[in-house]
Design a protein around this motif. Structure first.
Motif, short mmCIF file in Angstrom:
data_model
loop_
_atom_site.label_atom_id
_atom_site.label_comp_id
_atom_site.label_asym_id
_atom_site.label_seq_id
_atom_site.Cartn_x
_atom_site.Cartn_y
_atom_site.Cartn_z
N ASP A 26 -3.92 8.51 16.35
CA ASP A 26 -4.63 7.49 17.12
C ASP A 26 -4.63 6.23 16.26
OD1 ASP A 26 -6.27 5.95 18.71
OD2 ASP A 26 -8.11 7.06 18.25
N VAL A 27 -3.70 5.31 16.55
CA VAL A 27 -3.45 4.16 15.68
C VAL A 27 -4.17 2.91 16.17
CG1 VAL A 27 -1.67 2.56 14.85
CG2 VAL A 27 -1.26 5.04 14.81
N GLU A 28 -4.92 2.31 15.26
CA GLU A 28 -5.58 1.03 15.51
C GLU A 28 -4.87 -0.05 14.70
OE1 GLU A 28 -9.94 -1.21 15.01
OE2 GLU A 28 -9.60 0.79 14.14
N ILE A 29 -4.44 -1.11 15.37
CA ILE A 29 -3.78 -2.23 14.70
C ILE A 29 -4.83 -3.30 14.43
CG2 ILE A 29 -2.03 -4.03 14.91
CD1 ILE A 29 -0.45 -2.12 16.75
N ILE A 30 -5.00 -3.67 13.16
CA ILE A 30 -6.05 -4.61 12.78
C ILE A 30 -5.48 -5.83 12.08
CG2 ILE A 30 -7.76 -2.76 12.60
CD1 ILE A 30 -7.49 -2.94 9.55
N MET A 31 -6.26 -6.91 12.05
CA MET A 31 -5.87 -8.14 11.36
C MET A 31 -6.29 -8.05 9.89
SD MET A 31 -4.40 -9.81 13.74
CE MET A 31 -4.01 -8.35 14.70
N PRO A 32 -5.61 -8.78 9.00
CA PRO A 32 -5.88 -8.65 7.57
C PRO A 32 -7.18 -9.26 7.07
CG PRO A 32 -4.23 -10.35 7.95
CD PRO A 32 -4.47 -9.66 9.26
N GLY A 33 -7.65 -10.31 7.72
CA GLY A 33 -8.85 -10.97 7.24
C GLY A 33 -8.61 -11.62 5.88
N GLU A 34 -9.67 -11.96 5.18
CA GLU A 34 -9.54 -12.66 3.91
C GLU A 34 -9.00 -11.77 2.79
OE1 GLU A 34 -13.13 -14.61 2.78
OE2 GLU A 34 -13.25 -15.82 4.62
N ALA A 35 -9.22 -10.48 2.89
CA ALA A 35 -8.79 -9.56 1.83
C ALA A 35 -7.27 -9.52 1.71
CB ALA A 35 -9.35 -8.17 2.08
N GLY A 36 -6.58 -9.61 2.84
CA GLY A 36 -5.12 -9.51 2.83
C GLY A 36 -4.67 -8.08 3.04
N ALA A 37 -3.50 -7.92 3.65
CA ALA A 37 -2.99 -6.60 4.00
C ALA A 37 -2.75 -5.72 2.77
CB ALA A 37 -1.71 -6.73 4.82
N ASP A 38 -2.14 -6.26 1.74
CA ASP A 38 -1.80 -5.45 0.57
C ASP A 38 -3.05 -4.85 -0.07
OD1 ASP A 38 0.82 -6.02 0.99
OD2 ASP A 38 1.10 -7.26 -0.79
N GLN A 39 -4.08 -5.65 -0.19
CA GLN A 39 -5.31 -5.16 -0.82
C GLN A 39 -5.96 -4.05 0.01
OE1 GLN A 39 -8.01 -8.22 -2.23
NE2 GLN A 39 -9.77 -6.84 -2.13
N LEU A 40 -5.94 -4.22 1.34
CA LEU A 40 -6.53 -3.20 2.21
C LEU A 40 -5.75 -1.89 2.14
CD1 LEU A 40 -7.40 -5.35 5.36
CD2 LEU A 40 -9.00 -4.45 3.66
N VAL A 41 -4.42 -2.00 2.06
CA VAL A 41 -3.59 -0.79 1.98
C VAL A 41 -3.74 -0.13 0.62
CG1 VAL A 41 -1.22 0.08 1.98
CG2 VAL A 41 -1.92 -1.59 3.70
N ALA A 42 -3.66 -0.92 -0.45
CA ALA A 42 -3.74 -0.36 -1.80
C ALA A 42 -5.08 0.33 -2.05
CB ALA A 42 -3.53 -1.47 -2.83
N SER A 43 -6.15 -0.20 -1.47
CA SER A 43 -7.49 0.37 -1.67
C SER A 43 -7.79 1.53 -0.73
CB SER A 43 -8.55 -0.72 -1.47
OG SER A 43 -8.56 -1.17 -0.12
N GLY A 44 -6.90 1.76 0.25
CA GLY A 44 -7.12 2.85 1.19
C GLY A 44 -7.99 2.48 2.37
N LYS A 45 -8.37 1.19 2.49
CA LYS A 45 -9.17 0.76 3.63
C LYS A 45 -8.32 0.66 4.89
CE LYS A 45 -12.66 -1.57 0.84
NZ LYS A 45 -13.28 -2.85 0.45
N ALA A 46 -7.01 0.58 4.71
CA ALA A 46 -6.05 0.71 5.80
C ALA A 46 -5.01 1.71 5.34
CB ALA A 46 -5.40 -0.63 6.13
#
Length: 328
Positions: free
Chosen positions: A61-81
């Motif tokens: 069940d995939v949710e596509i989200i916007m990066p916001g101020e944190a940025g995509a790389d930071q969200l992925v690296a931290s496991g938040k995405a």
């Protein structure tokens, strides 16, 4: 009385059916995918995979989200995405700093970006950058790239005025008197110029350096997902590959899927961009998403030579083709 009994049985059956659907939906693994920027045709395959049910077929069940101020790389690296859209250049920098992000697919096989200017400026090669003003976002990478392509023609980067144009889009920037050229992706901004009947000149990076033919954008995940949830990564990549292959084979229908999902987008631009980009996704690769180690090594070497990396990159750890579906 019999009529009420029949209605009661039907009600129980309908409730049971509805309950099964909810349970089935609840059984899907929830996944977040973060985009690198506002939705565009680099992302079409993800929207196709979601809206045509390819992800759901894989139990996701995939949710596509916007990066916001944190940025995509930071969200992925931290496991938040769980997954995200990134770039080879940013992943290269991240890996050297021990950030656990890994590229799992090339969205586009070759770098389609370059320096664009209004035709009236007469900028047709890097030599013409001399005496001109470049509008960028203030990253050291920009000057290094400009310098690198100018060196191919023995031109002097010190004769280029480099300014930060902030959030201005290309057209707003170059129509001002103080910006002569900027860095764009032709598949979106270049196509938009065509639709506007705005004549531009392009200086493509790949025309002046093989090392600048890197993967941009890419799909990425983090090391934790790869180590602890490899089956999920495989399922995600199988569906995403289907989505991008659909966009390759059916650019018009794929564009309509993106437009329906993101109605604020310029529909004419999405359709034109999708037609232009469809053959570029896979290009000369044997399958969509495939990455070559030499491409990662070449670009990292270029960055290191231009003092953009603190140390050399271990390219084998920066990307993987492991999760691409097997070729037919």
């Amino acid at each position: 009385m019999k009529k009420f009994m029949i209605l009661g049985v039907l009600l129980v059956l309908l409730t049971a059916c509805g309950g099964n659907e909810d349970t089935s939906k609840d059984e899907l693994e929830e996944i977040k995918v973060v985009l690198d920027w506002t939705p565009n045709t680099n992302h079409t395959g993800l929207y196709v995979a979601r809206d045509k049910g390819y992800f759901e077929e894989e139990g996701l069940d995939v949710e596509i989200i916007m990066p916001g101020e944190a940025g995509a790389d930071q969200l992925v690296a931290s496991g938040k995405a769980d997954f995200g859209v990134s770039y080879q250049e940013s992943i290269t920098e991240a890996r050297v700093q021990d950030v656990p992000i890994v590229s799992i697919a090339a969205v586009i096989q070759h770098n389609t970006s370059g320096f664009a200017s209004l035709e009236e400026e007469g900028i047709t090669s890097p030599k013409d950058f001399e005496g001109k003003t470049y509008g960028g976002w203030g990253a050291p990478l920009e000057k290094a790239v400009i310098s690198s392509v100018m060196q191919q023609e023995n031109a002097d980067v010190s004769k280029v005025d480099i300014v930060n144009m902030g959030d201005s889009d290309f057209f707003t920037a170059v129509e001002r008197d103080d910006i002569d050229f900027a860095w764009i992706y032709y598949g979106w901004t270049g196509v938009e110029a065509e639709l506007r009947d705005t004549d531009i000149n392009m200086v493509y990076l790949t025309d002046y350096s093989e090392k600048l033919d890197y993967y941009t954008p890419v799909l990425a995940t983090n090391e934790d997902m790869i180590e602890n949830n490899p089956e999920t990564v495989s399922k995600f990549m199988k569906a995403a590959s289907q989505g991008y292959q659909f966009a390759i084979d059916n650019p018009v229908e794929a564009a309509n899927i993106l437009i329906e999902a993101e109605p604020d987008l310029d529909a004419e631009l999405v359709k034109a961009s999708q037609e232009w980009l469809a053959p570029k996704y896979k290009d000369d690769a044997s399958q969509w998403g495939l990455q070559k180690q030499e491409v990662w090594e070449n670009y990292a070497e270029w960055m290191y030579e231009h003092d953009l990396l603190e140390s050399e990159l271990d390219a084998e750890q920066a990307f993987t083709n492991e999760f691409l579906p097997e070729e037919d």
